[in-house]
Design a protein around this motif. Structure first.
Motif, short mmCIF file in Angstrom:
data_model
loop_
_atom_site.label_atom_id
_atom_site.label_comp_id
_atom_site.label_asym_id
_atom_site.label_seq_id
_atom_site.Cartn_x
_atom_site.Cartn_y
_atom_site.Cartn_z
N ILE A 142 -38.70 -33.73 9.84
CA ILE A 142 -39.60 -34.88 10.02
C ILE A 142 -40.29 -34.75 11.39
CG2 ILE A 142 -38.54 -36.55 8.47
CD1 ILE A 142 -36.83 -37.56 10.70
N LYS A 143 -41.59 -34.78 11.37
CA LYS A 143 -42.42 -34.78 12.58
C LYS A 143 -43.82 -35.22 12.21
CE LYS A 143 -43.65 -29.87 12.23
NZ LYS A 143 -43.68 -28.57 12.94
N ASP A 144 -44.60 -35.62 13.19
CA ASP A 144 -45.97 -36.11 12.96
C ASP A 144 -46.01 -37.26 11.95
OD1 ASP A 144 -47.06 -34.22 14.74
OD2 ASP A 144 -47.07 -32.69 13.18
N GLY A 145 -44.95 -38.04 11.87
CA GLY A 145 -44.92 -39.19 10.98
C GLY A 145 -44.70 -38.87 9.52
N VAL A 146 -44.48 -37.61 9.15
CA VAL A 146 -44.28 -37.22 7.75
C VAL A 146 -43.02 -36.38 7.66
CG1 VAL A 146 -46.73 -37.30 7.17
CG2 VAL A 146 -45.72 -35.17 8.00
N ALA A 147 -42.55 -36.19 6.41
CA ALA A 147 -41.37 -35.37 6.14
C ALA A 147 -41.79 -34.19 5.30
CB ALA A 147 -40.30 -36.20 5.42
N ASN A 148 -41.36 -33.00 5.69
CA ASN A 148 -41.68 -31.77 4.98
C ASN A 148 -40.40 -31.06 4.59
OD1 ASN A 148 -44.59 -31.95 5.31
ND2 ASN A 148 -44.24 -31.47 7.47
N CYS A 149 -40.41 -30.46 3.40
CA CYS A 149 -39.25 -29.72 2.91
C CYS A 149 -39.29 -28.31 3.50
CB CYS A 149 -39.26 -29.69 1.38
SG CYS A 149 -37.73 -29.08 0.67
N LEU A 150 -38.32 -27.98 4.34
CA LEU A 150 -38.25 -26.65 4.94
C LEU A 150 -37.71 -25.62 3.96
CD1 LEU A 150 -38.73 -25.16 7.65
CD2 LEU A 150 -36.34 -25.62 8.22
N THR A 151 -36.65 -25.96 3.23
CA THR A 151 -36.11 -25.10 2.17
C THR A 151 -35.75 -25.96 0.97
OG1 THR A 151 -33.84 -25.30 3.03
CG2 THR A 151 -35.15 -23.42 3.81
N ASP A 152 -35.92 -25.41 -0.21
CA ASP A 152 -35.54 -26.11 -1.43
C ASP A 152 -34.02 -26.11 -1.60
OD1 ASP A 152 -38.20 -26.63 -2.12
OD2 ASP A 152 -38.42 -24.67 -3.09
N MET A 153 -33.55 -26.99 -2.46
CA MET A 153 -32.13 -27.07 -2.74
C MET A 153 -31.63 -25.75 -3.31
SD MET A 153 -29.60 -29.34 -2.56
CE MET A 153 -30.33 -30.96 -2.66
N GLY A 154 -30.60 -25.18 -2.71
CA GLY A 154 -30.08 -23.90 -3.17
C GLY A 154 -28.68 -23.65 -2.65
N GLY A 155 -28.05 -22.62 -3.21
CA GLY A 155 -26.68 -22.28 -2.85
C GLY A 155 -26.55 -21.04 -2.00
N SER A 156 -27.65 -20.55 -1.44
CA SER A 156 -27.62 -19.35 -0.60
C SER A 156 -27.72 -19.75 0.86
CB SER A 156 -28.76 -18.40 -0.97
OG SER A 156 -28.85 -17.34 -0.05
N PRO A 157 -26.68 -19.53 1.67
CA PRO A 157 -26.78 -19.90 3.09
C PRO A 157 -27.79 -19.06 3.86
CG PRO A 157 -24.73 -18.74 2.65
CD PRO A 157 -25.36 -19.01 1.33
N GLU A 158 -27.99 -17.80 3.43
CA GLU A 158 -28.88 -16.92 4.18
C GLU A 158 -30.33 -17.40 4.12
OE1 GLU A 158 -27.71 -14.74 6.16
OE2 GLU A 158 -25.68 -15.11 5.42
N SER A 159 -30.77 -17.94 2.99
CA SER A 159 -32.15 -18.41 2.88
C SER A 159 -32.40 -19.60 3.81
CB SER A 159 -32.46 -18.79 1.44
OG SER A 159 -31.61 -19.84 1.00
N HIS A 160 -31.42 -20.49 3.95
CA HIS A 160 -31.57 -21.64 4.85
C HIS A 160 -31.55 -21.19 6.31
CE1 HIS A 160 -31.10 -24.11 1.33
NE2 HIS A 160 -29.86 -23.70 1.12
N ILE A 161 -30.66 -20.27 6.64
CA ILE A 161 -30.57 -19.79 8.02
C ILE A 161 -31.82 -19.01 8.40
CG2 ILE A 161 -29.28 -18.22 9.53
CD1 ILE A 161 -26.77 -19.08 7.96
N LYS A 162 -32.37 -18.26 7.46
CA LYS A 162 -33.61 -17.53 7.73
C LYS A 162 -34.75 -18.48 8.06
CE LYS A 162 -36.64 -14.00 5.72
NZ LYS A 162 -36.91 -13.17 4.52
N ALA A 163 -34.82 -19.62 7.35
CA ALA A 163 -35.86 -20.61 7.64
C ALA A 163 -35.64 -21.25 9.01
CB ALA A 163 -35.87 -21.68 6.54
N LEU A 164 -34.37 -21.43 9.40
CA LEU A 164 -34.09 -22.02 10.71
C LEU A 164 -34.45 -21.08 11.85
CD1 LEU A 164 -30.64 -23.79 10.20
CD2 LEU A 164 -32.77 -24.87 10.90
N MET A 165 -34.41 -19.78 11.59
CA MET A 165 -34.71 -18.80 12.64
C MET A 165 -36.20 -18.67 12.93
SD MET A 165 -31.85 -17.74 13.78
CE MET A 165 -31.27 -19.42 13.51
N LYS A 166 -37.03 -19.27 12.09
CA LYS A 166 -38.47 -19.21 12.33
C LYS A 166 -38.85 -20.08 13.54
CE LYS A 166 -39.75 -18.40 7.50
NZ LYS A 166 -40.49 -18.94 6.34
#
Length: 430
Positions: A142-166
């Motif tokens: 959440i920023k700029d008054g809106v909410a954005n989905c960074l990663t979709d719902m999933g069971g892979s930890p690597e995909s979420h961590i990869k998005a966090l590293m950006k």
């Protein structure tokens, strides 16, 4: 012809030199950050001191400190598990909402709130999937008054961590209502057997909402969505109201270590809310591993892939990883190890009792001179810090490291298992 070859070689060498320069710059940045963190630690050296019984200051034993934090977490889990008729959601659908508004640039958490949030969310994602292999996570910013989905719902930890590293950027205001509306839109589609949860890491002291947030809170409550919030600044009434209405927890992080502890408290599955605790039969499939080197279309990414995957037992579609839900027939696909790893939440190990060497009951007993788990010398104060633990059932003694390993990773007491095994051999059952 020679000129073109020379030009090509020069361009390649320049490209390699450019890559080396980029790697050296990244290395320099990492070195600068680690040096800065060491300097900051030295500046706050008073936090590593504690007062003993005689009133003198001495350094804090980090091993004892981490063990004390672990004991508090274990006692909290065991206190909820010993109550009557407690149900826990082993299949959880959790959205982690991170506040990356202007407030996340504050430097009370070094180097900034945003960096600390990203760092500890990464550790939380790994711990969450380690304890909840059948569950799924999604990340929302959440920023700029809106909410954005960074990663979709999933069971892979690597995909979420990869998005966090950006490269993440903080800007604008935070909006709790927009965050709740977004996660409500996704979680309302979750099957009834799934436990819907939201964990919000909130930095701001206000919320910029386009409508009535009270109506959004009631919709979340009606949809059985449990909202929990960890604040990084001061307590807010609206955050406390959200957690009270939806059955979640609200806490404020005092420092980085406290923030990590608060996050890890949300990794084990919480007790189900009383009026929502309804038993459901869930149809699951146990797919077989596909053959190596065979090209097939993956329904997860909708593209042809070569390599091993998993074949849905119902519709024969291919998926890349488990657990997941088949995109073709909707069958929940899991593996038997995932199911077995989730079982320990229903029957956790009883917390071990602490024993101090100063009590005088350890001297002269050769059977308890060593840890039953790692055979470490328990009588050495330098290694055991004057304490050990004992299992209340088998009465075996363990060191502090084995205590943490048994309760957080092994989930079985070696002493009890050895007694059970020897008993089965003596009775002829083994």
């Amino acid at each position: 012809m020679m000129n073109s070859i020379e030009h090509r070689e020069v361009s390649h060498s320049r490209g390699r030199q450019f890559d080396r320069d980029e790697d050296e710059e990244d290395e320099d940045e990492d070195n600068d950050m680690s040096a800065w963190e060491r300097a900051y630690t030295d500046e706050r050296s008073w936090e590593s001191l504690q007062e003993d019984e005689s009133g003198l200051l001495r350094p804090i034993d980090n091993k004892m400190l981490s063990h004390a934090q672990y004991r508090r977490r274990i006692r909290a889990i065991s206190s909820t598990s010993t109550a009557t008729r407690i149900q826990k959601g082993l299949i959880r659908y959790l959205y982690v909402v991170m506040d990356f508004s202007r407030a996340a640039t504050e430097m009370d958490f070094k180097p900034s709130r945003m960096a600390v949030i990203a760092k500890h969310v990464e550790a939380f994602v790994r711990e969450f999937f380690d304890q909840n292999p059948l569950s799924q996570i999604g990340l929302v910013v959440i920023k700029d008054g809106v909410a954005n989905c960074l990663t979709d719902m999933g069971g892979s930890p690597e995909s979420h961590i990869k998005a966090l590293m950006k490269k993440l950027v903080c800007s604008g205001d935070a909006s709790l209502q927009n965050a709740l509306e977004l996660v409500h839109e996704y979680l309302v589609q979750v099957p009834s057997y799934g436990h819907r949860e939201v964990l919000i890491l909130y930095s701001a002291l206000s919320t910029c909402d386009p409508g009535d947030i009270m109506e959004t809170i009631q919709r979340c409550k009606k949809s059985k969505i449990r909202c929990s919030i960890v604040g990084l600044s001061a307590e807010m009434f609206i955050c406390k109201h959200i957690c009270q209405e939806t059955g979640g927890s609200y806490s404020i992080a005092l420092d980085e270590l406290h923030l990590k502890e608060l996050l890890l408290e949300h990794a084990p599955p919480p007790p189900a809310i009383a009026e929502y605790a309804i038993a459901n039969l869930i149809r699951m499939g146990f797919p077989q591993r596909a053959a190596e080197g065979v090209a097939s279309i993956c329904v997860c990414h909708k593209e042809a892939k070569v390599g091993a995957g998993y074949t849905c037992p119902r519709c024969k579609a291919r998926v890349c990883e488990l657990p997941t839900e088949c995109r073709i027939c909707g069958l929940t696909l899991v593996s038997s190890p995932h199911l077995a790893r989730s079982y320990h939440h229903l029957f956790p190990i009883t917390p071990f009792d602490e024993v101090s060497f100063s009590q005088g009951n350890m001297t002269g007993k050769k059977s308890i001179e060593t840890c039953f788990g790692c055979i470490q010398n328990l009588m050495n104060p330098g290694t055991a810090s004057g304490y050990c633990v004992t299992c209340p059932k088998c009465k075996k003694y363990f060191c502090l490291d084995c205590d943490i390993y048994i309760h957080e990773s092994l989930h079985n007491c070696p002493g009890c298992e050895s007694l059970r095994h020897s008993k089965s051999i003596n009775t002829g059952e083994g």
